[in-house]
Design a protein around this motif. Structure first.
Motif, mmCIF file in Angstrom:
data_model
loop_
_atom_site.group_PDB
_atom_site.id
_atom_site.type_symbol
_atom_site.label_atom_id
_atom_site.label_comp_id
_atom_site.label_asym_id
_atom_site.label_seq_id
_atom_site.Cartn_x
_atom_site.Cartn_y
_atom_site.Cartn_z
ATOM 1 N N GLU A 47 8.056 12.574 -13.323
ATOM 2 C CA GLU A 47 9.055 11.525 -13.094
ATOM 3 C C GLU A 47 9.159 11.144 -11.617
ATOM 4 N N ALA A 48 9.162 12.142 -10.752
ATOM 5 C CA ALA A 48 9.287 11.859 -9.318
ATOM 6 C C ALA A 48 8.094 11.060 -8.806
ATOM 7 N N LEU A 49 6.892 11.434 -9.246
ATOM 8 C CA LEU A 49 5.703 10.724 -8.789
ATOM 9 C C LEU A 49 5.612 9.324 -9.383
ATOM 10 N N LEU A 50 5.868 9.194 -10.672
ATOM 11 C CA LEU A 50 5.775 7.875 -11.301
ATOM 12 C C LEU A 50 6.779 6.890 -10.713
ATOM 13 N N SER A 51 7.922 7.372 -10.279
ATOM 14 C CA SER A 51 8.930 6.481 -9.696
ATOM 15 C C SER A 51 8.472 5.883 -8.366
ATOM 16 N N LEU A 52 7.482 6.498 -7.736
ATOM 17 C CA LEU A 52 6.973 6.001 -6.454
ATOM 18 C C LEU A 52 5.840 4.985 -6.605
ATOM 19 N N ILE A 53 5.290 4.856 -7.798
ATOM 20 C CA ILE A 53 4.135 3.985 -8.018
ATOM 21 C C ILE A 53 4.595 2.589 -8.404
ATOM 22 N N GLU A 54 4.235 1.610 -7.569
ATOM 23 C CA GLU A 54 4.560 0.208 -7.866
ATOM 24 C C GLU A 54 3.449 -0.448 -8.672
ATOM 25 N N SER A 55 2.212 -0.094 -8.391
ATOM 26 C CA SER A 55 1.079 -0.613 -9.160
ATOM 27 C C SER A 55 -0.019 0.448 -9.162
ATOM 28 N N TYR A 56 -0.890 0.352 -10.177
ATOM 29 C CA TYR A 56 -1.903 1.372 -10.378
ATOM 30 C C TYR A 56 -3.177 0.679 -10.834
ATOM 31 N N THR A 57 -4.285 1.012 -10.198
ATOM 32 C CA THR A 57 -5.575 0.450 -10.582
ATOM 33 C C THR A 57 -6.524 1.593 -10.872
ATOM 34 N N ASP A 58 -7.232 1.505 -11.975
ATOM 35 C CA ASP A 58 -8.170 2.527 -12.402
ATOM 36 C C ASP A 58 -9.561 1.905 -12.400
ATOM 37 N N VAL A 59 -10.511 2.522 -11.708
ATOM 38 C CA VAL A 59 -11.877 2.014 -11.631
ATOM 39 C C VAL A 59 -12.830 3.156 -11.981
ATOM 40 N N VAL A 60 -13.819 2.887 -12.835
ATOM 41 C CA VAL A 60 -14.818 3.885 -13.203
ATOM 42 C C VAL A 60 -16.168 3.438 -12.654
ATOM 43 N N LEU A 61 -16.807 4.316 -11.886
ATOM 44 C CA LEU A 61 -18.120 4.050 -11.311
ATOM 45 C C LEU A 61 -19.083 5.156 -11.714
ATOM 46 N N GLU A 62 -20.326 4.818 -11.937
ATOM 47 C CA GLU A 62 -21.354 5.834 -12.155
ATOM 48 C C GLU A 62 -22.080 6.037 -10.828
ATOM 49 N N LEU A 63 -21.986 7.254 -10.277
ATOM 50 C CA LEU A 63 -22.567 7.566 -8.970
ATOM 51 C C LEU A 63 -23.465 8.788 -9.079
ATOM 52 N N ASP A 64 -24.492 8.827 -8.227
ATOM 53 C CA ASP A 64 -25.375 9.988 -8.216
ATOM 54 C C ASP A 64 -24.783 11.085 -7.332
ATOM 55 N N GLU A 65 -25.325 12.287 -7.444
ATOM 56 C CA GLU A 65 -24.795 13.434 -6.696
ATOM 57 C C GLU A 65 -24.822 13.249 -5.173
ATOM 58 N N PRO A 66 -25.884 12.678 -4.575
ATOM 59 C CA PRO A 66 -25.850 12.465 -3.122
ATOM 60 C C PRO A 66 -24.690 11.556 -2.680
ATOM 61 N N THR A 67 -24.376 10.552 -3.468
ATOM 62 C CA THR A 67 -23.255 9.664 -3.132
ATOM 63 C C THR A 67 -21.936 10.396 -3.243
ATOM 64 N N ILE A 68 -21.771 11.198 -4.287
ATOM 65 C CA ILE A 68 -20.545 11.982 -4.441
ATOM 66 C C ILE A 68 -20.415 12.980 -3.294
ATOM 67 N N ALA A 69 -21.503 13.603 -2.898
ATOM 68 C CA ALA A 69 -21.481 14.537 -1.778
ATOM 69 C C ALA A 69 -21.072 13.826 -0.492
ATOM 70 N N ALA A 70 -21.556 12.618 -0.284
ATOM 71 C CA ALA A 70 -21.203 11.856 0.906
ATOM 72 C C ALA A 70 -19.709 11.500 0.898
ATOM 73 N N LEU A 71 -19.166 11.169 -0.265
ATOM 74 C CA LEU A 71 -17.734 10.881 -0.377
ATOM 75 C C LEU A 71 -16.903 12.121 -0.061
ATOM 76 N N ARG A 72 -17.395 13.297 -0.467
ATOM 77 C CA ARG A 72 -16.683 14.550 -0.171
ATOM 78 C C ARG A 72 -16.608 14.772 1.337
ATOM 79 N N ARG A 73 -17.640 14.374 2.051
ATOM 80 C CA ARG A 73 -17.694 14.551 3.509
ATOM 81 C C ARG A 73 -16.936 13.461 4.248
ATOM 82 N N GLY A 74 -16.465 12.450 3.510
ATOM 83 C CA GLY A 74 -15.717 11.374 4.162
ATOM 84 C C GLY A 74 -16.602 10.243 4.636
ATOM 85 N N GLY A 75 -17.746 10.074 4.076
ATOM 86 C CA GLY A 75 -18.571 8.939 4.521
ATOM 87 C C GLY A 75 -19.875 9.037 3.963
#
Length: 75
Positions: A47-75
């Motif tokens: 309840e506390a978290l949902l009350s703070l959300i004004e809008s919500y967008t959900d996106v699904v992407l298919e990514l390979d492991e090197p891309t996911i690893a790069a996202l983990r490192r912040g770039g």
């Protein structure tokens, strides 16, 4: 739930993002059903978290492991 990255949006001071990784859509559905259906979520911060959300967008992407690893490192 494998949280790859999260934080404030680089384009908007009032927006935030979370990037999660799943093996496939079935794993995503099962993981989200288990988490959002749990008493820990429903009787906890839901309840506390949902009350703070004004809008919500959900996106699904298919990514390979090197891309996911790069996202983990912040770039």
């Amino acid at each position: 739930m494998d949280v790859v990255s999260f934080g404030p949006s680089p384009q908007d001071q009032t927006s935030y993002y979370v990037i999660r990784a799943y093996a496939d859509l079935a794993e995503r559905q099962a993981s989200e059903d288990a988490f959002y259906g749990s008493d820990d979520w429903k009787k906890g911060p839901r309840e506390a978290l949902l009350s703070l959300i004004e809008s919500y967008t959900d996106v699904v992407l298919e990514l390979d492991e090197p891309t996911i690893a790069a996202l983990r490192r912040g770039g």
